[in-house]
Design a protein around this motif. Structure first.
Motif, PDB file in Angstrom:
ATOM      1  N   LEU A 251      -5.669  -4.270 -11.311  1.00  0.00           N
ATOM      2  CA  LEU A 251      -4.922  -3.821 -10.139  1.00  0.00           C
ATOM      3  C   LEU A 251      -5.733  -4.019  -8.865  1.00  0.00           C
ATOM      4  O   LEU A 251      -5.221  -4.493  -7.852  1.00  0.00           O
ATOM      5  CB  LEU A 251      -4.540  -2.349 -10.289  1.00  0.00           C
ATOM      6  N   HIS A 252      -7.007  -3.655  -8.921  1.00  0.00           N
ATOM      7  CA  HIS A 252      -7.843  -3.776  -7.724  1.00  0.00           C
ATOM      8  C   HIS A 252      -8.200  -5.232  -7.437  1.00  0.00           C
ATOM      9  O   HIS A 252      -8.407  -5.598  -6.281  1.00  0.00           O
ATOM     10  CB  HIS A 252      -9.095  -2.918  -7.871  1.00  0.00           C
ATOM     11  N   GLU A 253      -8.257  -6.069  -8.473  1.00  0.00           N
ATOM     12  CA  GLU A 253      -8.471  -7.503  -8.245  1.00  0.00           C
ATOM     13  C   GLU A 253      -7.253  -8.139  -7.595  1.00  0.00           C
ATOM     14  O   GLU A 253      -7.374  -8.980  -6.700  1.00  0.00           O
ATOM     15  CB  GLU A 253      -8.768  -8.206  -9.576  1.00  0.00           C
ATOM     16  N   LEU A 254      -6.076  -7.723  -8.057  1.00  0.00           N
ATOM     17  CA  LEU A 254      -4.841  -8.321  -7.558  1.00  0.00           C
ATOM     18  C   LEU A 254      -4.543  -7.877  -6.129  1.00  0.00           C
ATOM     19  O   LEU A 254      -4.062  -8.655  -5.308  1.00  0.00           O
ATOM     20  CB  LEU A 254      -3.680  -7.942  -8.480  1.00  0.00           C
ATOM     21  N   PHE A 255      -4.868  -6.623  -5.842  1.00  0.00           N
ATOM     22  CA  PHE A 255      -4.596  -6.076  -4.506  1.00  0.00           C
ATOM     23  C   PHE A 255      -5.911  -5.601  -3.891  1.00  0.00           C
ATOM     24  O   PHE A 255      -6.123  -4.409  -3.672  1.00  0.00           O
ATOM     25  CB  PHE A 255      -3.584  -4.930  -4.610  1.00  0.00           C
ATOM     26  N   ARG A 256      -6.796  -6.571  -3.640  1.00  0.00           N
ATOM     27  CA  ARG A 256      -8.165  -6.249  -3.198  1.00  0.00           C
ATOM     28  C   ARG A 256      -8.197  -5.403  -1.931  1.00  0.00           C
ATOM     29  O   ARG A 256      -9.050  -4.545  -1.772  1.00  0.00           O
ATOM     30  CB  ARG A 256      -8.952  -7.541  -2.962  1.00  0.00           C
ATOM     31  N   GLN A 257      -7.315  -5.698  -0.998  1.00  0.00           N
ATOM     32  CA  GLN A 257      -7.330  -4.987   0.280  1.00  0.00           C
ATOM     33  C   GLN A 257      -6.441  -3.745   0.273  1.00  0.00           C
ATOM     34  O   GLN A 257      -6.354  -3.048   1.285  1.00  0.00           O
ATOM     35  CB  GLN A 257      -6.872  -5.932   1.405  1.00  0.00           C
ATOM     36  N   ALA A 258      -5.774  -3.494  -0.848  1.00  0.00           N
ATOM     37  CA  ALA A 258      -4.807  -2.398  -0.875  1.00  0.00           C
ATOM     38  C   ALA A 258      -5.516  -1.046  -0.943  1.00  0.00           C
ATOM     39  O   ALA A 258      -6.382  -0.843  -1.801  1.00  0.00           O
ATOM     40  CB  ALA A 258      -3.870  -2.549  -2.070  1.00  0.00           C
ATOM     41  N   PRO A 259      -5.139  -0.109  -0.062  1.00  0.00           N
ATOM     42  CA  PRO A 259      -5.676   1.250  -0.194  1.00  0.00           C
ATOM     43  C   PRO A 259      -5.169   1.875  -1.489  1.00  0.00           C
ATOM     44  O   PRO A 259      -4.096   1.534  -1.983  1.00  0.00           O
ATOM     45  CB  PRO A 259      -5.097   1.981   1.029  1.00  0.00           C
ATOM     46  N   SER A 260      -5.956   2.774  -2.048  1.00  0.00           N
ATOM     47  CA  SER A 260      -5.514   3.482  -3.251  1.00  0.00           C
ATOM     48  C   SER A 260      -5.596   4.984  -2.989  1.00  0.00           C
ATOM     49  O   SER A 260      -6.415   5.445  -2.195  1.00  0.00           O
ATOM     50  CB  SER A 260      -6.361   3.102  -4.462  1.00  0.00           C
ATOM     51  N   ALA A 261      -4.728   5.717  -3.652  1.00  0.00           N
ATOM     52  CA  ALA A 261      -4.708   7.164  -3.484  1.00  0.00           C
ATOM     53  C   ALA A 261      -4.437   7.813  -4.829  1.00  0.00           C
ATOM     54  O   ALA A 261      -3.733   7.252  -5.670  1.00  0.00           O
ATOM     55  CB  ALA A 261      -3.628   7.566  -2.475  1.00  0.00           C
ATOM     56  N   GLU A 262      -5.012   8.997  -5.033  1.00  0.00           N
ATOM     57  CA  GLU A 262      -4.742   9.790  -6.226  1.00  0.00           C
ATOM     58  C   GLU A 262      -3.889  10.984  -5.816  1.00  0.00           C
ATOM     59  O   GLU A 262      -4.274  11.748  -4.917  1.00  0.00           O
ATOM     60  CB  GLU A 262      -6.052  10.235  -6.879  1.00  0.00           C
ATOM     61  N   LEU A 263      -2.736  11.141  -6.446  1.00  0.00           N
ATOM     62  CA  LEU A 263      -1.808  12.194  -6.068  1.00  0.00           C
ATOM     63  C   LEU A 263      -1.400  13.019  -7.282  1.00  0.00           C
ATOM     64  O   LEU A 263      -1.413  12.537  -8.415  1.00  0.00           O
ATOM     65  CB  LEU A 263      -0.543  11.594  -5.429  1.00  0.00           C
ATOM     66  N   MET A 264      -1.053  14.279  -7.009  1.00  0.00           N
ATOM     67  CA  MET A 264      -0.475  15.144  -8.032  1.00  0.00           C
ATOM     68  C   MET A 264       1.051  15.085  -7.895  1.00  0.00           C
ATOM     69  O   MET A 264       1.582  15.177  -6.779  1.00  0.00           O
ATOM     70  CB  MET A 264      -0.944  16.586  -7.836  1.00  0.00           C
ATOM     71  N   LEU A 265       1.746  14.927  -9.007  1.00  0.00           N
ATOM     72  CA  LEU A 265       3.210  14.900  -8.974  1.00  0.00           C
ATOM     73  C   LEU A 265       3.734  16.331  -8.905  1.00  0.00           C
ATOM     74  O   LEU A 265       3.534  17.133  -9.817  1.00  0.00           O
ATOM     75  CB  LEU A 265       3.754  14.191 -10.213  1.00  0.00           C
ATOM     76  N   GLU A 266       4.399  16.637  -7.800  1.00  0.00           N
ATOM     77  CA  GLU A 266       4.962  17.981  -7.611  1.00  0.00           C
ATOM     78  C   GLU A 266       6.445  17.954  -7.940  1.00  0.00           C
ATOM     79  O   GLU A 266       7.123  16.936  -7.762  1.00  0.00           O
ATOM     80  CB  GLU A 266       4.747  18.412  -6.158  1.00  0.00           C
ATOM     81  N   PRO A 267       6.994  19.067  -8.412  1.00  0.00           N
ATOM     82  CA  PRO A 267       8.425  19.116  -8.741  1.00  0.00           C
ATOM     83  C   PRO A 267       9.282  18.748  -7.533  1.00  0.00           C
ATOM     84  O   PRO A 267       9.052  19.231  -6.415  1.00  0.00           O
ATOM     85  CB  PRO A 267       8.652  20.577  -9.151  1.00  0.00           C
ATOM     86  N   GLY A 268      10.261  17.863  -7.741  1.00  0.00           N
ATOM     87  CA  GLY A 268      11.174  17.476  -6.675  1.00  0.00           C
ATOM     88  C   GLY A 268      10.584  16.519  -5.655  1.00  0.00           C
ATOM     89  O   GLY A 268      11.190  16.287  -4.603  1.00  0.00           O
ATOM     90  N   MET A 269       9.430  15.944  -5.947  1.00  0.00           N
ATOM     91  CA  MET A 269       8.783  15.028  -5.000  1.00  0.00           C
ATOM     92  C   MET A 269       9.657  13.792  -4.784  1.00  0.00           C
ATOM     93  O   MET A 269      10.149  13.182  -5.730  1.00  0.00           O
ATOM     94  CB  MET A 269       7.411  14.616  -5.543  1.00  0.00           C
ATOM     95  N   THR A 270       9.849  13.412  -3.526  1.00  0.00           N
ATOM     96  CA  THR A 270      10.769  12.327  -3.185  1.00  0.00           C
ATOM     97  C   THR A 270      10.028  11.055  -2.786  1.00  0.00           C
ATOM     98  O   THR A 270       8.799  11.051  -2.611  1.00  0.00           O
ATOM     99  CB  THR A 270      11.671  12.739  -2.013  1.00  0.00           C
ATOM    100  N   VAL A 271      10.800   9.998  -2.611  1.00  0.00           N
ATOM    101  CA  VAL A 271      10.247   8.726  -2.137  1.00  0.00           C
ATOM    102  C   VAL A 271       9.593   8.922  -0.777  1.00  0.00           C
ATOM    103  O   VAL A 271       8.502   8.407  -0.517  1.00  0.00           O
ATOM    104  CB  VAL A 271      11.363   7.657  -2.061  1.00  0.00           C
ATOM    105  N   LEU A 272      10.228   9.681   0.094  1.00  0.00           N
ATOM    106  CA  LEU A 272       9.678   9.949   1.424  1.00  0.00           C
ATOM    107  C   LEU A 272       8.352  10.695   1.315  1.00  0.00           C
ATOM    108  O   LEU A 272       7.383  10.364   2.023  1.00  0.00           O
ATOM    109  CB  LEU A 272      10.682  10.760   2.249  1.00  0.00           C
TER     110      LEU A 272
END
Length: 339
Positions: A251-272
């Protein structure tokens, strides 16, 4: 130096396993040596009295490479001028200690190889040989290499298997047959057949794909080739299956410049919510409209409803990753924690 050694040894091992073994003959051992091992211990006066005494100034000065440097605005330093003498001494050392009789290099190394030939023959009286190969150039005629800034590396950290594969897939028709002969171990009859099929079905890019596969397999092994194919399917064919099979490294090789983030999935979390937590869209109405106007994709599928709740298996893949794309080229890698 360690990186270069590892790349060459991997190349040799892949050749032994994937190409040479098919012939049923044993392959001799290759020694990867560093000339610092002998040049670093060579006293200056001994070098000048030995190799330096047998190399003629007129010959060294007449070399085309030397003439070009002397006429350049920067001129030529003593260190640059002595480089051919050091390379010539390498040939002599390898001949004496390892029985080396052939030196191979790019066409731009002709003068240095000639210096080595002259030094070895004058010092030992043995017939030795030099072989030059054509330089590989870009479509504009520029040499490929570090100085030009367009090098293709054997090291995965600098050129991933996907990038290497794509470099050869993009080669033009007028050069691909030459590259098949230079960079693969395919029989000439098979290359002729590949080019005949290409003449009938040029839209399939058969020679380019075969060239890319053979070179990637040689440099990175079977797994490297599979990695390149996974990345190709994920990026160009929006394959969810390929994305789910990709490792963090891929993933990091394919998207070398892409920022990455670690998130917790919360109930009802939306695309926005996802887009904002990843800092992928601006706050306020413009960010909301970015989604409704079709500027956002998750895992290769466009999403236009900002209030849509994230769904496991659709917006979040089985490997706990979401690939968020804003516009055409801005990617964000989201890793979900404690799913």
């Amino acid at each position: 130096a360690r990186g270069l050694r590892a790349g060459l040894e991997r190349l040799l091992e892949n050749h032994r396993e994937l190409f040479w073994a098919a012939g049923g003959r044993p392959l001799g051992q290759a020694a990867v040596l560093d000339n610092a091992a002998w040049l670093g211990r060579q006293p200056l006066l001994d070098f000048l009295g030995g190799a330096g005494g047998r190399l003629r100034m007129g010959t060294l000065l007449s070399r085309q490479s030397c003439q070009a440097r002397l006429r350049s605005p920067e001129g030529m330093s003593l260190a640059e001028f002595l480089y051919p003498a050091l390379q010539a001494y390498d040939f002599l050392h390898l001949h004496r200690h390892h029985g080396c009789r052939v030196q191979l290099g790019g066409a731009d190394q002709m003068g240095n190889i000639m210096s080595g030939y002259e030094l070895v023959t004058k010092t030992t009286g043995t017939d030795v040989f030099g072989i030059t190969v054509p330089l590989i150039t870009s479509t504009t005629g520029d040499k490929l290499g570090k100085t030009a800034g367009n090098a293709v590396w054997l090291n995965r950290d600098k050129t991933s298997p996907f990038e290497l594969y794509q470099f050869f897939v993009r080669q033009q028709d007028n050069i691909v047959e030459k590259y098949l002969k230079l960079f693969t171990f395919l029989p000439l009859e098979e290359i002729d057949h590949i080019m005949e099929m290409h003449a009938k079905e040029p839209e399939k890019w058969g020679p380019q794909k075969r060239l890319a596969a053979e070179v990637t397999k040689l440099v990175h092994g079977r797994e490297g080739l599979e990695s390149a194919k996974r990345c190709t399917k994920a990026l160009y064919y929006s394959s969810v299956e390929a994305l789910e099979a990709m490792s963090d490294q891929e993933l990091h090789e394919l998207f070398r410049q892409a920022p990455s983030a670690e998130l917790m999935l919360e109930p009802g979390m939306t695309v926005l919510d996802l887009c904002r937590k990843a800092n992928a869209i601006p706050d306020g109405p413009s960010g909301y409209q970015k989604i409704t106007h079709g500027g956002v994709s998750i895992n290769g599928t466009r999403v236009t409803n900002p209030e849509a709740v994230l769904i496991l298996g659709q917006h979040i893949l089985k490997n706990g990753v979401s690939l968020l794309r804003i516009g055409k080229k801005n990617y964000y890698i989201i890793k979900w924690l404690q799913l």
